[in-house]
Design a protein around this motif. Structure first.
Motif, mmCIF file in Angstrom:
data_model
loop_
_atom_site.group_PDB
_atom_site.id
_atom_site.type_symbol
_atom_site.label_atom_id
_atom_site.label_comp_id
_atom_site.label_asym_id
_atom_site.label_seq_id
_atom_site.Cartn_x
_atom_site.Cartn_y
_atom_site.Cartn_z
ATOM 1 N N LYS A 295 63.102 6.817 6.284
ATOM 2 C CA LYS A 295 62.392 5.724 6.961
ATOM 3 C C LYS A 295 60.891 5.979 6.966
ATOM 4 N N LYS B 43 59.366 4.995 3.588
ATOM 5 C CA LYS B 43 59.206 3.542 3.440
ATOM 6 C C LYS B 43 58.004 3.053 4.249
ATOM 7 N N LYS C 40 68.493 -12.915 0.385
ATOM 8 C CA LYS C 40 68.912 -11.557 0.742
ATOM 9 C C LYS C 40 70.380 -11.346 0.395
ATOM 10 N N SER D 292 72.334 -5.407 -2.234
ATOM 11 C CA SER D 292 71.077 -4.947 -2.813
ATOM 12 C C SER D 292 69.926 -5.316 -1.879
ATOM 13 N N LYS D 293 69.236 -4.309 -1.364
ATOM 14 C CA LYS D 293 68.134 -4.564 -0.440
ATOM 15 C C LYS D 293 66.888 -5.092 -1.151
ATOM 16 N N LEU D 294 66.806 -4.883 -2.458
ATOM 17 C CA LEU D 294 65.625 -5.320 -3.202
ATOM 18 C C LEU D 294 65.731 -6.730 -3.757
ATOM 19 N N PHE E 3 61.520 -6.800 3.489
ATOM 20 C CA PHE E 3 62.172 -5.567 3.034
ATOM 21 C C PHE E 3 62.184 -4.516 4.128
ATOM 22 N N THR E 4 61.037 -4.297 4.772
ATOM 23 C CA THR E 4 60.996 -3.271 5.815
ATOM 24 C C THR E 4 61.775 -3.691 7.058
ATOM 25 N N THR F 126 64.456 -5.561 7.196
ATOM 26 C CA THR F 126 65.904 -5.545 6.968
ATOM 27 C C THR F 126 66.408 -4.160 6.565
ATOM 28 N N SER F 127 65.506 -3.244 6.272
ATOM 29 C CA SER F 127 65.933 -1.898 5.847
ATOM 30 C C SER F 127 66.205 -0.958 7.008
#
Length: 108
Positions: free
Chosen positions: A2, A5, A52, A56-58, A103-104, A106-107
């Protein structure tokens, strides 16, 4: 993981500010450039959330970035008839910001 990121996001935000400061043509003190940046960031974040994928997070942020950048570039060439480099840079930075935000968010 974390922390890495978070460092990447902070680096990209600081890098984008350095780009803004070094290029007078991209000064975000101009209202038109502010609109380009804000609408690209909002659109990219919205598209990123809609696209989303839990596997796949990307995928979502990548689709959001590509879509809003393409919309911004198309608008410059088709609607304005004369592309402004500063407007396109503001669109790209806004798209990056919106995608990275999703992205951040949801990660974690």
């Amino acid at each position: 993981m974390k922390n890495i990121k978070l460092l990447i996001v902070l680096f990209l935000l600081l890098f984008s500010n350095k780009c803004l400061a070094s290029d007078n043509k991209l000064s975000l003190s101009q209202p038109d450039r502010q609109l380009h940046f804000v609408f690209s960031a909002q659109g990219s974040a919205l598209i990123s959330l809609l696209a989303k994928d839990n596997n796949s997070k990307l995928k979502g942020p990548l689709v959001g970035f590509i879509s809003m950048t393409a919309i911004g570039v198309a608008k410059e060439f088709l609607y304005d008839k004369k592309a402004s480099g500063g407007d396109i840079k503001a669109d790209v930075l806004g798209s990056i910001t919106g995608s990275l935000l999703v992205f951040t968010a949801t990660s974690f």
